[in-house]
Write a protein that holds these residues in place. Structure first.
Motif, PDB file in Angstrom:
ATOM      1  N   UNK A 225      -0.697  79.819 -65.769  1.00  0.00           N
ATOM      2  CA  UNK A 225      -1.192  80.879 -64.903  1.00  0.00           C
ATOM      3  C   UNK A 225      -0.150  81.178 -63.838  1.00  0.00           C
ATOM      4  N   UNK A 226      -0.194  82.381 -63.304  1.00  0.00           N
ATOM      5  CA  UNK A 226       0.663  82.763 -62.195  1.00  0.00           C
ATOM      6  C   UNK A 226      -0.212  83.211 -61.033  1.00  0.00           C
ATOM      7  N   UNK A 227       0.074  82.678 -59.857  1.00  0.00           N
ATOM      8  CA  UNK A 227      -0.703  82.984 -58.656  1.00  0.00           C
ATOM      9  C   UNK A 227       0.208  83.620 -57.609  1.00  0.00           C
ATOM     10  N   UNK A 228      -0.273  84.667 -56.980  1.00  0.00           N
ATOM     11  CA  UNK A 228       0.515  85.354 -55.962  1.00  0.00           C
ATOM     12  C   UNK A 228       0.372  84.643 -54.622  1.00  0.00           C
ATOM     13  N   UNK A 229       0.959  83.471 -54.538  1.00  0.00           N
ATOM     14  CA  UNK A 229       0.966  82.686 -53.312  1.00  0.00           C
ATOM     15  C   UNK A 229       2.059  81.639 -53.427  1.00  0.00           C
ATOM     16  N   UNK A 230       2.298  80.935 -52.347  1.00  0.00           N
ATOM     17  CA  UNK A 230       3.324  79.899 -52.357  1.00  0.00           C
ATOM     18  C   UNK A 230       2.792  78.617 -52.983  1.00  0.00           C
ATOM     19  N   UNK A 231       3.704  77.742 -53.378  1.00  0.00           N
ATOM     20  CA  UNK A 231       3.306  76.482 -54.017  1.00  0.00           C
ATOM     21  C   UNK A 231       2.518  75.596 -53.061  1.00  0.00           C
ATOM     22  N   UNK A 232       2.881  75.593 -51.773  1.00  0.00           N
ATOM     23  CA  UNK A 232       2.171  74.729 -50.833  1.00  0.00           C
ATOM     24  C   UNK A 232       0.733  75.198 -50.628  1.00  0.00           C
ATOM     25  N   UNK A 233       0.516  76.525 -50.582  1.00  0.00           N
ATOM     26  CA  UNK A 233      -0.845  77.032 -50.430  1.00  0.00           C
ATOM     27  C   UNK A 233      -1.677  76.758 -51.679  1.00  0.00           C
ATOM     28  N   UNK A 234      -1.083  76.902 -52.863  1.00  0.00           N
ATOM     29  CA  UNK A 234      -1.821  76.639 -54.093  1.00  0.00           C
ATOM     30  C   UNK A 234      -2.147  75.157 -54.217  1.00  0.00           C
ATOM     31  N   UNK A 235      -1.208  74.303 -53.854  1.00  0.00           N
ATOM     32  CA  UNK A 235      -1.452  72.852 -53.878  1.00  0.00           C
ATOM     33  C   UNK A 235      -2.638  72.504 -52.985  1.00  0.00           C
ATOM     34  N   UNK A 236      -2.656  73.054 -51.782  1.00  0.00           N
ATOM     35  CA  UNK A 236      -3.744  72.782 -50.851  1.00  0.00           C
ATOM     36  C   UNK A 236      -5.084  73.305 -51.374  1.00  0.00           C
ATOM     37  N   UNK A 237      -5.051  74.397 -52.101  1.00  0.00           N
ATOM     38  CA  UNK A 237      -6.287  74.955 -52.639  1.00  0.00           C
ATOM     39  C   UNK A 237      -6.973  73.991 -53.603  1.00  0.00           C
ATOM     40  N   UNK A 238      -6.182  73.223 -54.359  1.00  0.00           N
ATOM     41  CA  UNK A 238      -6.743  72.268 -55.314  1.00  0.00           C
ATOM     42  C   UNK A 238      -7.129  70.938 -54.665  1.00  0.00           C
TER      43      UNK A 238
END
Length: 350
Positions: A225-238
């Protein structure tokens, strides 16, 4: 192309005629002072205590001054609240004698936990001393701390969910999370014994999903998947409990550390983090509640920062073969799509 005013769910700027600030992405602020006043009054007026001395009840909120707001910055919720309040209480002894008093809280704010609040209780000036005052100072103050904590929980886990990604087609709002679930004791979950290793394979698999000691065929698969956000924000989301509760629209427990347990979607999904590399990699033991008891799949999430977007590669091993499609669909729907729709990280689906 998404069409404005025709119920297309891709149009999520419901109240902006110019369609700017899509997904509330840049910065939005909501004043929740009115909602807070109503909620605080309702919760406080429900406070009552009883003891051998008699019964006491908060009867009026005479002063409620302050403000509250929620800010959303790129999917990050920032809560601000500051209140001063005064309330009146009435007590009745077992012999029927009535007393009146007051209660005051001067520092209900986002900087203080409910246990740190200064709560004072007193009798009215013309009232003689009574054991009911001690009842209010002990049990009454404890009840007030509890309901003020409930207000904070409601603000963060229920009301704020409408702050992110409003939809033009009237998508149903999430149901209020059970507050007892939202306050699940994380220590109890983290101290629970780790699941035992899978037993040695045995023949004759059972048709009962919850049995143990059976041999089941498993499979592996990968998703991207591709998410329109930074890796740090996506990591925190999980890995952040509050973020998980927002995109799942339900209470959750998430311990963001190696060996930390997680439980979400009303207990239908649970597991344990086995490896956490901030902003780069998440590995977990993961299971559906309906899988054979103690059986977990191993799921790895690799995050690659591509500038204004992040590519996520998911590798999954040990999924019961009969559950392959359900597991894929569950991850796409309850993780990937939910995250994109909630936080505005939408991008193409593979």
């Amino acid at each position: 192309m998404a069409k404005w005013g025709e119920g297309d769910p891709r149009w999520i700027v419901e109240e902006r005629a110019d369609a700017t600030n899509v997904n509330n992405w840049h910065w939005t602020e909501r004043d929740v002072s009115g909602w807070s006043e109503e909620t605080l009054r309702r919760l406080l007026l429900g406070v009552g205590v009883a003891g051998s001395e008699g019964v006491c009840q908060l009867t009026e909120v005479s002063r409620l001054e302050g403000e509250a707001s929620i800010n959303n910055r790129k999917g990050k919720l920032i809560f601000f609240y500051e209140w001063q309040l005064k309330a009146s209480w009435t007590g009745t002894t077992n012999s029927g004698i009535k007393y009146k008093g007051g209660l005051e809280v001067s520092n209900l704010s986002d900087e203080n936990d409910p246990d740190d609040l200064d709560i004072s209780v007193s009798l009215c000036k013309d009232q003689p001393n009574t054991a009911l005052l001690d009842l209010m100072k002990k049990d009454g103050v404890q009840k007030v701390r509890k309901v003020l904590g409930e207000y904070v929980t409601l603000l963060k886990s229920e009301f704020s969910q409408g702050m992110i990604l409003p939809t033009a087609d009237g998508v149903n709002q999430p149901q209020p999370a059970n507050q007892n679930q939202a306050k699940t004791n994380r220590t109890q979950i983290s101290s629970a014994p780790s699941p035992a290793p899978s037993p040695a394979p045995r023949p004759a698999p059972s048709s009962t999903p919850s049995c143990t000691g059976v041999r089941i065929p498993t499979c592996s698969f990968s998703l991207k998947e591709t998410f329109l956000t930074s890796a740090d924000e996506l990591y925190r989301t999980f890995t952040n409990q509050e973020f998980v509760q927002v995109f799942t629209h339900a209470a959750a427990v998430v311990e963001d550390r190696r060996g930390g347990k997680f439980q979400l979607l009303d207990g239908n999904v649970s597991g344990e983090f086995t490896q956490l590399v901030p902003d780069e990699k998440i590995v977990m033991r993961w299971r559906f509640k309906t899988w054979p008891s103690e059986h977990h799949a191993t799921i790895g999430l690799d995050l690659k920062d591509r500038g204004d977007e992040t590519e996520l590669r998911m590798e999954c091993r040990g999924v019961p073969s009969a559950e392959e499609e359900r597991t894929k669909e569950g991850w796409r729907r309850y993780y990937f799509e939910a995250i994109k729709q909630t936080f505005g990280y939408g991008a193409r689906l593979y």
